[in-house]
Design a protein around this motif. Structure first.
Motif, PDB file in Angstrom:
ATOM      1  N   GLU A 182      75.284  35.316  55.205  1.00 11.77           N
ATOM      2  CA  GLU A 182      74.142  34.265  54.807  1.00 11.77           C
ATOM      3  C   GLU A 182      74.562  33.329  53.794  1.00 11.77           C
ATOM      4  O   GLU A 182      75.266  33.834  53.082  1.00 11.77           O
ATOM      5  CB  GLU A 182      72.857  35.160  54.658  1.00 11.77           C
ATOM      6  CG  GLU A 182      71.571  34.312  54.560  1.00 11.77           C
ATOM      7  CD  GLU A 182      70.504  35.304  54.065  1.00 11.77           C
ATOM      8  OE1 GLU A 182      69.357  34.789  54.550  1.00 11.77           O
ATOM      9  OE2 GLU A 182      70.785  36.283  53.683  1.00 11.77           O
ATOM     10  N   ALA A 183      74.189  32.049  54.128  1.00 16.51           N
ATOM     11  CA  ALA A 183      74.691  31.203  53.185  1.00 16.51           C
ATOM     12  C   ALA A 183      74.124  31.332  51.807  1.00 16.51           C
ATOM     13  O   ALA A 183      72.980  31.711  51.521  1.00 16.51           O
ATOM     14  CB  ALA A 183      74.085  29.611  53.609  1.00 16.51           C
ATOM     15  N   ARG A 227      81.219  24.313  61.093  1.00 14.55           N
ATOM     16  CA  ARG A 227      80.331  23.015  60.768  1.00 14.55           C
ATOM     17  C   ARG A 227      81.222  22.200  59.701  1.00 14.55           C
ATOM     18  O   ARG A 227      80.963  21.321  59.636  1.00 14.55           O
ATOM     19  CB  ARG A 227      79.118  23.444  60.618  1.00 14.55           C
ATOM     20  CG  ARG A 227      78.116  23.949  61.609  1.00 14.55           C
ATOM     21  CD  ARG A 227      76.730  23.924  61.252  1.00 14.55           C
ATOM     22  NE  ARG A 227      76.456  25.194  60.149  1.00 14.55           N
ATOM     23  CZ  ARG A 227      76.657  26.783  60.424  1.00 14.55           C
ATOM     24  NH1 ARG A 227      77.013  26.915  61.575  1.00 14.55           N
ATOM     25  NH2 ARG A 227      76.715  27.231  59.214  1.00 14.55           N
ATOM     26  N   ASP A 234      81.467  29.392  59.684  1.00 13.67           N
ATOM     27  CA  ASP A 234      80.451  29.247  58.648  1.00 13.67           C
ATOM     28  C   ASP A 234      79.429  30.263  58.642  1.00 13.67           C
ATOM     29  O   ASP A 234      79.024  30.715  59.479  1.00 13.67           O
ATOM     30  CB  ASP A 234      80.121  27.821  58.783  1.00 13.67           C
ATOM     31  CG  ASP A 234      80.873  26.862  58.563  1.00 13.67           C
ATOM     32  OD1 ASP A 234      81.927  27.290  57.877  1.00 13.67           O
ATOM     33  OD2 ASP A 234      80.739  25.705  58.995  1.00 13.67           O
ATOM     34  N   VAL A 236      75.492  31.517  58.347  1.00 14.87           N
ATOM     35  CA  VAL A 236      74.305  30.977  58.913  1.00 14.87           C
ATOM     36  C   VAL A 236      73.374  30.550  57.549  1.00 14.87           C
ATOM     37  O   VAL A 236      73.519  31.259  56.664  1.00 14.87           O
ATOM     38  CB  VAL A 236      73.823  31.894  59.756  1.00 14.87           C
ATOM     39  CG1 VAL A 236      74.559  31.986  61.153  1.00 14.87           C
ATOM     40  CG2 VAL A 236      73.390  33.105  59.130  1.00 14.87           C
ATOM     41  N   GLU A 237      72.216  29.687  58.003  1.00 14.16           N
ATOM     42  CA  GLU A 237      71.481  29.339  56.717  1.00 14.16           C
ATOM     43  C   GLU A 237      70.658  30.553  56.395  1.00 14.16           C
ATOM     44  O   GLU A 237      70.391  30.783  55.248  1.00 14.16           O
ATOM     45  CB  GLU A 237      70.584  28.171  57.113  1.00 14.16           C
ATOM     46  CG  GLU A 237      69.996  27.632  56.072  1.00 14.16           C
ATOM     47  CD  GLU A 237      70.692  27.181  54.837  1.00 14.16           C
ATOM     48  OE1 GLU A 237      70.344  26.923  53.620  1.00 14.16           O
ATOM     49  OE2 GLU A 237      71.873  26.523  55.171  1.00 14.16           O
ATOM     50  N   ASP A 238      70.206  31.262  57.484  1.00 18.06           N
ATOM     51  CA  ASP A 238      69.239  32.317  57.154  1.00 18.06           C
ATOM     52  C   ASP A 238      69.744  33.408  58.262  1.00 18.06           C
ATOM     53  O   ASP A 238      69.787  33.072  59.514  1.00 18.06           O
ATOM     54  CB  ASP A 238      67.741  32.076  57.274  1.00 18.06           C
ATOM     55  CG  ASP A 238      67.447  31.174  56.065  1.00 18.06           C
ATOM     56  OD1 ASP A 238      67.478  31.685  55.020  1.00 18.06           O
ATOM     57  OD2 ASP A 238      67.073  30.227  56.218  1.00 18.06           O
ATOM     58  N   GLU A 269      69.349  27.417  63.351  1.00 21.95           N
ATOM     59  CA  GLU A 269      69.234  25.809  63.173  1.00 21.95           C
ATOM     60  C   GLU A 269      70.280  25.181  64.197  1.00 21.95           C
ATOM     61  O   GLU A 269      71.276  25.724  64.463  1.00 21.95           O
ATOM     62  CB  GLU A 269      69.489  25.606  61.665  1.00 21.95           C
ATOM     63  CG  GLU A 269      68.517  26.151  60.901  1.00 21.95           C
ATOM     64  CD  GLU A 269      68.545  25.525  59.374  1.00 21.95           C
ATOM     65  OE1 GLU A 269      69.555  24.661  59.254  1.00 21.95           O
ATOM     66  OE2 GLU A 269      67.890  26.019  58.492  1.00 21.95           O
ATOM     67  N   GLU A 272      74.311  25.719  64.522  1.00 21.22           N
ATOM     68  CA  GLU A 272      74.593  26.885  64.252  1.00 21.22           C
ATOM     69  C   GLU A 272      75.425  27.582  65.182  1.00 21.22           C
ATOM     70  O   GLU A 272      76.505  28.455  64.962  1.00 21.22           O
ATOM     71  CB  GLU A 272      73.617  27.589  63.480  1.00 21.22           C
ATOM     72  CG  GLU A 272      73.208  27.201  62.115  1.00 21.22           C
ATOM     73  CD  GLU A 272      72.171  28.022  61.341  1.00 21.22           C
ATOM     74  OE1 GLU A 272      72.400  28.150  60.225  1.00 21.22           O
ATOM     75  OE2 GLU A 272      71.553  28.856  62.078  1.00 21.22           O
ATOM     76  N   ASP A 276      78.754  22.509  67.322  1.00 22.42           N
ATOM     77  CA  ASP A 276      78.320  22.049  65.808  1.00 22.42           C
ATOM     78  C   ASP A 276      77.494  20.722  65.984  1.00 22.42           C
ATOM     79  O   ASP A 276      76.635  20.475  65.211  1.00 22.42           O
ATOM     80  CB  ASP A 276      79.258  21.890  64.859  1.00 22.42           C
ATOM     81  CG  ASP A 276      80.452  20.989  65.261  1.00 22.42           C
ATOM     82  OD1 ASP A 276      80.226  20.310  66.206  1.00 22.42           O
ATOM     83  OD2 ASP A 276      81.337  20.916  64.396  1.00 22.42           O
ATOM     84  N   ASP A 281      67.461  23.390  68.149  1.00 24.23           N
ATOM     85  CA  ASP A 281      67.416  24.654  67.522  1.00 24.23           C
ATOM     86  C   ASP A 281      67.336  25.770  68.658  1.00 24.23           C
ATOM     87  O   ASP A 281      67.017  25.534  69.729  1.00 24.23           O
ATOM     88  CB  ASP A 281      65.918  24.968  66.805  1.00 24.23           C
ATOM     89  CG  ASP A 281      65.949  24.345  65.826  1.00 24.23           C
ATOM     90  OD1 ASP A 281      67.107  23.637  65.230  1.00 24.23           O
ATOM     91  OD2 ASP A 281      64.817  24.046  64.995  1.00 24.23           O
TER      92      ASP A 281
END
Length: 361
Positions: A182-183, A227, A234, A236-238, A269, A272, A276, A281
């Motif tokens: 997670e980011a 990305r 990368d 993931v944002e969440d 998102e 993701e 890319d 979504d």
């Protein structure tokens, strides 16, 4: 006089020899006893070789695929080799190792220690590399169902559980460090899984499960995008959790019905997953339904209908087909499968015929 001396001397020598032999025999018996103890004794079922079981699987496959946007293809090759070693260490302690050869790679697919409780306290703990208790993925087919592709997760983990009423209910929870981070978070054990399986009556098995990060599944983690363009997947944002529900029903000693659904609980998102530059979504989901019938002994026919949402070119939007499984000999199966796949936005359609010869030992 000389005669008596000779006789006395001979008697003394014979006594010393007998004592020495008796001592040697005692030493030999002691060494044998210690050796037997070291290798587990010689009583039936207690020798080390009686506490180890070796089993395996070999699969050879041939296929032909007709794709509307690419050249036709075909091949025949060794598909899978598995060698499993199971060891009963002592009561309530077992070990398991599964070596696997697939896609020209040899690796340890599973390796864990199981601690089990007693009848009065039927709990268990599984520690090591294992398939997490997320999803069931039953199938009659050669080709994996969409649900398995989306959800199957093999990780180093700790899984604890409890069986209630024998096999009536199985509750399990686990913790793991997933493949996708997670980011902004450090590399920690931050993944969780929980599942419940029930057998309310003979022939019926059903269950549900949850995983905190669907992106950590074996196949789906490979379509998380790079990305930043640095060559690495990368974070993931969440974390996006996933859930699964399944049912398997066997009846009349001839029929078997399988149904399963796996889905993300929220959306990934845009960009993701898959590519890319994807502007949308994504909330991927997959389902699989199969019905099998035993025509005669050792001859089974099954049909499948499955599909996905938000699967892009990773999962077919619609899939249907049939398979015949024939138990040619003991522990030997010959399968012939046909599958038709249709992908999102009519990007591609494929028709695939696969034959598989498999043995178990």
């Amino acid at each position: 006089m000389k005669k008596w001396v000779v006789l006395l001397t001979c008697s003394l020598l014979m006594g010393l020899t007998a004592a020495a032999l008796a001592q040697d025999n005692a030493s030999l018996e002691e060494r044998v006893r210690l050796l037997e103890k070291a290798i587990g004794g010689t009583e039936a079922g207690n020798s080390w070789w009686d506490r180890i079981q070796v089993s395996g699987l070999v699969e050879v496959e041939a296929y032909y695929q007709d794709a509307d946007t690419a050249d036709d293809s075909s091949d025949v090759d060794l598909a899978t080799v598995e060698l499993a070693v199971d060891a009963r260490i002592i009561d309530h302690v077992d070990g398991h190792v599964l070596f696997k050869w697939e896609d020209d790679d040899l690796f340890v697919d599973e390796g864990f220690i199981t601690l089990t409780g007693t009848d009065a306290f039927p709990a268990y703990l599984i520690a090591g590399r294992q398939y997490l208790p997320f999803g069931r993925f039953d199938t009659h087919f050669i080709t994996d169902p969409n649900t398995l592709i989306l959800g199957e997760t093999n990780e180093g983990s700790l899984v604890a559980g409890c069986r209630i009423g024998g096999e009536l209910v199985d509750l399990s929870v686990g913790a793991f460090n997933g493949k996708i981070e997670e980011a902004g978070e450090d590399n920690h054990v931050d993944g969780f899984v929980a599942g419940v399986t029930a057998q309310p009556f003979e022939g019926l098995t059903l269950g549900a499960s949850y995983i905190s990060s669907l992106a950590s599944s074996d196949a789906f983690s490979e379509v998380i995008t790079d990305r930043n363009g640095d060559g690495d997947i990368d974070p993931v944002e969440d974390f996006v959790g996933g859930w699964s529900a399944f049912v398997t029903f066997e009846f009349l000693d001839r029929f078997r019905l399988i149904g399963e659904y796996v889905s993300a609980l929220d959306e990934f998102e845009a960009g993701e997953v898959y590519i890319d530059t994807d502007p949308d979504d994504r909330k991927p989901a997959a389902w699989n339904a199969e019905f099998g019938v035993m025509i005669v002994e050792d001859l089974e026919l099954a049909v499948r209908y499955g599909g996905s949402d938000d699967g892009a070119d990773f999962l077919p939007e619609k899939q249907y087909g049939a398979v015949i499984n024939w138990g040619v000999f003991s522990c030997t199966n010959l399968a012939l499968e046909y599958l038709h796949d249709e992908y999102e936005d009519d990007v591609e359609e494929t028709d695939t015929v696969t034959a598989q010869l498999a043995i178990e030992f």
